[in-house]
Design a protein around this motif. Structure first.
Motif: not given
Length: 453
Positions: A171-190
């Protein structure tokens, strides 16, 4: 100043973590709405003891020793700020370190010590929840899991399936390109607790301070943050692990497996058609969530067990299996002492070269120190190398590394004098007195009956 650990507080934290884990396990679809109250002084004190004390300081210049001088007062204040929503996440100080063997540099983030404590405390709340959800294929930055367990799992599954086809993915530059909108949606599942979500949002938006300039990247996780590995695992759990288990595997003709350590992973397939189908959709799957696969480092490798004849044929239409890298090891098929084909591992050439260059550079800079002191430091470095790369079957690479270190040491010791450099026979006598530790396989990663060394 040394602060004594409060065992009763630690036990109370463990009990609360067990309660959170029990609820998460028995209510897999439930989202937690009340977690922030756990950020008490006792919880933060336990986080303090679990936080690394010798890292680089952040923008405030406060060291762990400075913070410990008024630890009780500092933790009380931090607890109040965190639970009331008044905590302000400071920007991360950015520095650069040279990439081994290259002229390029790699950015590193240095959060403040207090920020590390709070991030550790939040991670301690999230961990018992997500440990009930994460799949067994995930090994990176999880309690009681390690890179060597990932290697063991990969070895067992390739041996049981007889190899097949491996997808080696980068995965190219994973920690730099992680999408914060998707991350917030994933977190709110739990997790729907306002205190925790606000804190995570503040860390995501804290920004980076570099040479007095404060910037705010729109993507990526907190640089150098203690919580970054947890956020990365949550992200890839939904993007990759869950997708592979629920949507990919049921649609395949043969068997398949996934082994992931943080953002490093490989997939194995018994059927070539299955491997090609997944390869075709993998880029689209990651692109949907803002991630990009490296076009040169992502490839499909034929990795079938060779036939029983002595030597497999090479060539484009032959049956010689390929090789692939994961977690610093090159994986390939070779004969065991009993004549059977087994998967062997050796130190990857890039890691071998990187480690040797670091030690050679150390020898150059420290060649004028006392020989006994140099021997002690080099012995520590070699034991550290053996501690990771010392797995069953890798003895030849360990021995080669030790010999290369000896040569580098001798080269720079002889250059302490500009004129009248001593001969190599002089260094041979030095080695008889100052011995470096022998190569040793510490981890029995594969079953002994299939060992090749």
């Amino acid at each position: 100043m040394t602060h004594q650990r409060d065992d009763s507080a630690c036990e109370a934290v463990l009990t609360k973590q067990e309660q959170i884990a029990y609820r998460a396990k028995h209510h897999p679809r439930e989202a937690f709405t009340a977690l922030g109250h756990n950020l008490t002084k006792a919880w933060l004190e336990t986080a303090y003891h679990r936080t690394r004390k010798h890292g680089a300081v952040g923008i405030d210049g406060v060291t762990s020793q400075d913070y410990a001088e008024s630890l009780d007062k500092n933790l009380e204040r931090l607890s109040d700020l965190a639970r009331s929503g008044r905590y302000h996440a400071p920007p991360v100080r950015r520095g650069y370190v040279p990439k081994p063997g290259k002229t390029e540099t790699r950015p590193i983030g240095m959060p403040s010590f207090e920020d590390k404590i709070l991030q550790r405390a939040v991670t301690m709340i999230l961990e018992p929840i997500y440990e009930q959800d994460f799949h067994d294929c995930s090994y990176g930055f999880r309690p009681k899991r390690s890179a060597h367990q990932a290697l063991e799992s990969l070895w067992q599954q390739t041996m049981e399936s007889g190899g097949g086809w491996i997808l080696e993915v980068d995965i190219r530059k994973f920690f730099d390109t992680l999408d914060r909108g998707h991350l917030r949606a994933f977190l709110q599942r739990r997790v729907r607790d306002g205190v925790l979500l606000r804190l995570i949002g503040k860390w995501l938006n804290a920004g980076v301070l570099e040479e007095g300039v404060w910037t705010h990247p729109e993507t990526g996780s907190p640089q150098g943050g203690v919580i970054s590995p947890m956020l990365a695992n949550v992200y890839l759990h939904y993007v990759l692990d869950e997708w592979f288990a629920q949507e990919v595997q049921p649609r395949l003709k043969g068997k398949a497996f996934l082994v992931r350590f943080a953002d490093d992973f490989v997939m194995g397939f018994t059927h070539e058609e299955d491997a090609r189908r997944v390869m075709a959709v993998l880029g689209k799957r990651f692109g949907k969530y803002g991630l990009t696969l490296h076009p040169d480092k992502t490839r499909m490798v034929p990795f079938r067990r060779p036939p029983l004849r002595k030597k497999p044929r090479g060539g484009p239409n032959g049956d010689r299996p390929g090789v692939f890298d994961l977690l610093g090891f090159t994986h390939f098929w070779a004969r065991s002492r009993q004549g059977k084909w087994v998967v062997r591992r050796k130190t990857s050439s890039s890691r071998f070269t990187r480690g040797l260059r670091k030690i050679s550079e150390w020898c150059r800079k420290n060649r004028h120190r006392p020989i006994a002191e140099q021997c002690q430091k080099l012995s520590q470095k070699l034991r550290g190398h053996y501690a990771y790369y010392g797995i069953t079957g890798n003895s030849p690479a360990l021995n080669s590394f030790r010999e290369a270190v000896k040569h580098a040491w001798g080269k720079w010791l002889r250059r302490r004098r500009r004129k009248n450099r001593p001969p190599w026979s002089w260094f041979t006598r030095i080695l008889e007195r100052y011995r470096l530790p022998p190569a040793k396989a510490i981890h029995s990663v594969c079953r002994q009956r299939c060992a090749t060394t």
